[in-house]
Design a protein around this motif. Structure first.
Motif, PDB file in Angstrom:
ATOM      1  N   THR A 118       0.818  -1.211   0.000  1.00  0.00           N
ATOM      2  CA  THR A 118       0.000   0.000   0.000  1.00  0.00           C
ATOM      3  C   THR A 118       0.855   1.266   0.000  1.00  0.00           C
ATOM      4  O   THR A 118       1.873   1.346   0.699  1.00  0.00           O
ATOM      5  N   SER A 119       0.404   2.268  -0.758  1.00  0.00           N
ATOM      6  CA  SER A 119       1.115   3.545  -0.809  1.00  0.00           C
ATOM      7  C   SER A 119       1.099   4.231   0.557  1.00  0.00           C
ATOM      8  O   SER A 119       1.979   5.031   0.855  1.00  0.00           O
ATOM      9  N   ALA A 120       0.107   3.899   1.383  1.00  0.00           N
ATOM     10  CA  ALA A 120      -0.005   4.550   2.692  1.00  0.00           C
ATOM     11  C   ALA A 120       1.250   4.341   3.529  1.00  0.00           C
ATOM     12  O   ALA A 120       1.662   5.220   4.285  1.00  0.00           O
ATOM     13  N   VAL A 121       1.869   3.187   3.377  1.00  0.00           N
ATOM     14  CA  VAL A 121       3.076   2.868   4.134  1.00  0.00           C
ATOM     15  C   VAL A 121       4.332   3.058   3.279  1.00  0.00           C
ATOM     16  O   VAL A 121       5.338   3.611   3.721  1.00  0.00           O
ATOM     17  N   ALA A 122       4.240   2.593   2.013  1.00  0.00           N
ATOM     18  CA  ALA A 122       5.447   2.555   1.177  1.00  0.00           C
ATOM     19  C   ALA A 122       5.898   3.932   0.697  1.00  0.00           C
ATOM     20  O   ALA A 122       7.101   4.182   0.594  1.00  0.00           O
ATOM     21  N   THR A 163       0.807   8.905  14.229  1.00  0.00           N
ATOM     22  CA  THR A 163       1.025   9.415  12.869  1.00  0.00           C
ATOM     23  C   THR A 163      -0.292   9.377  12.092  1.00  0.00           C
ATOM     24  O   THR A 163      -1.019   8.385  12.161  1.00  0.00           O
ATOM     25  N   VAL A 164      -0.576  10.437  11.360  1.00  0.00           N
ATOM     26  CA  VAL A 164      -1.770  10.471  10.510  1.00  0.00           C
ATOM     27  C   VAL A 164      -1.310  10.446   9.052  1.00  0.00           C
ATOM     28  O   VAL A 164      -0.482  11.262   8.651  1.00  0.00           O
ATOM     29  N   VAL A 165      -1.828   9.499   8.289  1.00  0.00           N
ATOM     30  CA  VAL A 165      -1.487   9.373   6.867  1.00  0.00           C
ATOM     31  C   VAL A 165      -2.748   9.658   6.062  1.00  0.00           C
ATOM     32  O   VAL A 165      -3.784   9.032   6.312  1.00  0.00           O
ATOM     33  N   VAL A 166      -2.670  10.571   5.129  1.00  0.00           N
ATOM     34  CA  VAL A 166      -3.859  10.921   4.348  1.00  0.00           C
ATOM     35  C   VAL A 166      -3.632  10.586   2.885  1.00  0.00           C
ATOM     36  O   VAL A 166      -2.662  11.036   2.269  1.00  0.00           O
ATOM     37  N   LEU A 167      -4.516   9.770   2.320  1.00  0.00           N
ATOM     38  CA  LEU A 167      -4.508   9.495   0.876  1.00  0.00           C
ATOM     39  C   LEU A 167      -5.566  10.390   0.232  1.00  0.00           C
ATOM     40  O   LEU A 167      -6.563  10.747   0.870  1.00  0.00           O
ATOM     41  N   MET A 168      -5.364  10.719  -1.014  1.00  0.00           N
ATOM     42  CA  MET A 168      -6.296  11.610  -1.743  1.00  0.00           C
ATOM     43  C   MET A 168      -6.496  12.908  -0.960  1.00  0.00           C
ATOM     44  O   MET A 168      -7.603  13.438  -0.888  1.00  0.00           O
ATOM     45  N   GLY A 169      -5.431  13.424  -0.379  1.00  0.00           N
ATOM     46  CA  GLY A 169      -5.569  14.526   0.564  1.00  0.00           C
ATOM     47  C   GLY A 169      -5.097  15.884   0.077  1.00  0.00           C
ATOM     48  O   GLY A 169      -5.095  16.832   0.868  1.00  0.00           O
ATOM     49  N   VAL A 170      -4.720  16.020  -1.193  1.00  0.00           N
ATOM     50  CA  VAL A 170      -4.169  17.311  -1.634  1.00  0.00           C
ATOM     51  C   VAL A 170      -5.245  18.405  -1.620  1.00  0.00           C
ATOM     52  O   VAL A 170      -5.033  19.487  -1.083  1.00  0.00           O
ATOM     53  N   ASN A 171      -6.414  18.103  -2.167  1.00  0.00           N
ATOM     54  CA  ASN A 171      -7.452  19.134  -2.247  1.00  0.00           C
ATOM     55  C   ASN A 171      -8.024  19.503  -0.885  1.00  0.00           C
ATOM     56  O   ASN A 171      -8.441  20.633  -0.666  1.00  0.00           O
ATOM     57  N   SER A 172      -8.047  18.521   0.021  1.00  0.00           N
ATOM     58  CA  SER A 172      -8.663  18.788   1.331  1.00  0.00           C
ATOM     59  C   SER A 172      -7.636  19.190   2.379  1.00  0.00           C
ATOM     60  O   SER A 172      -7.976  19.283   3.567  1.00  0.00           O
ATOM     61  N   LEU A 173      -6.390  19.458   1.955  1.00  0.00           N
ATOM     62  CA  LEU A 173      -5.342  19.816   2.921  1.00  0.00           C
ATOM     63  C   LEU A 173      -5.739  21.020   3.798  1.00  0.00           C
ATOM     64  O   LEU A 173      -5.543  20.975   5.022  1.00  0.00           O
ATOM     65  N   PRO A 174      -6.311  22.107   3.224  1.00  0.00           N
ATOM     66  CA  PRO A 174      -6.679  23.246   4.074  1.00  0.00           C
ATOM     67  C   PRO A 174      -7.681  22.861   5.173  1.00  0.00           C
ATOM     68  O   PRO A 174      -7.495  23.238   6.336  1.00  0.00           O
ATOM     69  N   SER A 175      -8.711  22.090   4.823  1.00  0.00           N
ATOM     70  CA  SER A 175      -9.716  21.772   5.853  1.00  0.00           C
ATOM     71  C   SER A 175      -9.149  20.788   6.875  1.00  0.00           C
ATOM     72  O   SER A 175      -9.445  20.874   8.071  1.00  0.00           O
TER      73      SER A 175
END
Ligand code: SAH
Length: 258
Positions: A118-122, A163-175
């Motif tokens: 998974t990209s979440a870890v790798a 640790t918090v890992v966010v996928l698909m998180g670029v657009n929601s970074l501000p919120s």
């Protein structure tokens, strides 16, 4: 012969991160339905006997809707083919793999699931960021940034201390960053954004909870990217000047504080 479906986790995009089981399934496939983030550059070589179908999605441009992908899987399998559904990362981590399994079960099509890296870890790892480190963080949470988190979720996340890992998180970074700060996370909490992990143009942008939105905006950070929020970011080592600078500042801060 009866058809079947194999859901294959393709890992974060580099071919040598495919598992042996994934390679075997591809080698036996009659049809491959592949995603944008899966390692698909040389599929004609890995799946020499298969018809290759690109069902890739770009953010905001759903090339093939999920319901159509499921219909295609079932249709090919019912016609007696071995269908490989090649997905990015692991099929069961924010990848809608379970929906595809349910669609197959609903019509009695046999389905096997092959896990993937998974990209979440790798992807954090590719930037030198471990998700856990003794004495720094002993847990990590993987979150989808696709839809905004609720206040309750933000409160729990900010309070976990891991640790918090966010996928698909670029657009929601501000919120996300504003929400975590609102729930008491320090403005100095380090944040890393790793774009295009394992590709030749992989890039890491590092900042703090309080300034990462500005920094990411200036750097024009874009999807696909993995966001990591947590003290483990201070351990980043990838030769990146910003990371080195952040660690120096962190060391100076710790020296003053103790
Ligand atoms: N099932 C996948 C995740 C699917 S969601 C997995 O286990 O990895 C898609 C998101 O994964 C992207 O928006 C991005 O956040 C992340 N992602 C996948 N591959 C990536 C890569 N090579 N580099 C950076 N982010 C990636």
């Amino acid at each position: 012969m009866r058809g079947r479906v194999t859901l294959v986790g393709g890992g974060p995009g580099r071919e040598d991160l495919l598992t042996l089981a994934a390679l075997r399934a591809l080698g036996e496939a009659d049809v491959v339905l592949y995603d944008r983030l899966s390692p698909h550059a040389r599929l004609h070589h890995l799946a020499p006997n298969a018809e290759l179908v690109d069902v890739g999605k770009r953010p905001g441009h759903h090339a093939v809707p999920q319901s159509d992908i499921e219909a295609l899987l079932v249709e090919h399998a019912l016609a007696g083919r071995h269908v490989v559904r090649l997905k990015g990362g692991d099929p069961y981590v924010l990848g809608r793999g379970s929906e595809e399994v349910i669609a197959c079960h609903a019509v009695g099509v046999p389905v096997e699931v092959i896990p993937g890296v998974t990209s979440a870890v790798a992807v954090p790892g590719a930037a030198g960021i471990p998700l856990t480190h003794r004495g720094v963080s002993h847990l990590f949470t993987v979150v989808s940034g696709h839809a905004p988190l609720t206040e309750t979720e933000l409160g729990h996340l900010a309070g976990l201390g891991g640790t918090v890992v966010v996928l698909m998180g670029v657009n929601s970074l501000p919120s996300l960053t504003a929400g975590l700060a609102r729930h008491g996370m320090s403005a100095e909490m380090p944040v890393a954004i790793i774009e295009r992990g394992f590709h030749s143009d992989q890039r890491t942008t590092i900042g703090e909870l309080g300034d990462i939105v500005l920094t990411a905006g200036r750097a024009r950070v874009a999807s696909p990217a993995v966001v990591v929020v947590g003290e483990v970011v201070r351990l980043a080592f990838d030769g990146d000047a910003n990371a080195a600078e952040l660690m120096q500042r962190a060391a100076a801060f710790t020296a003053v504080a103790t």
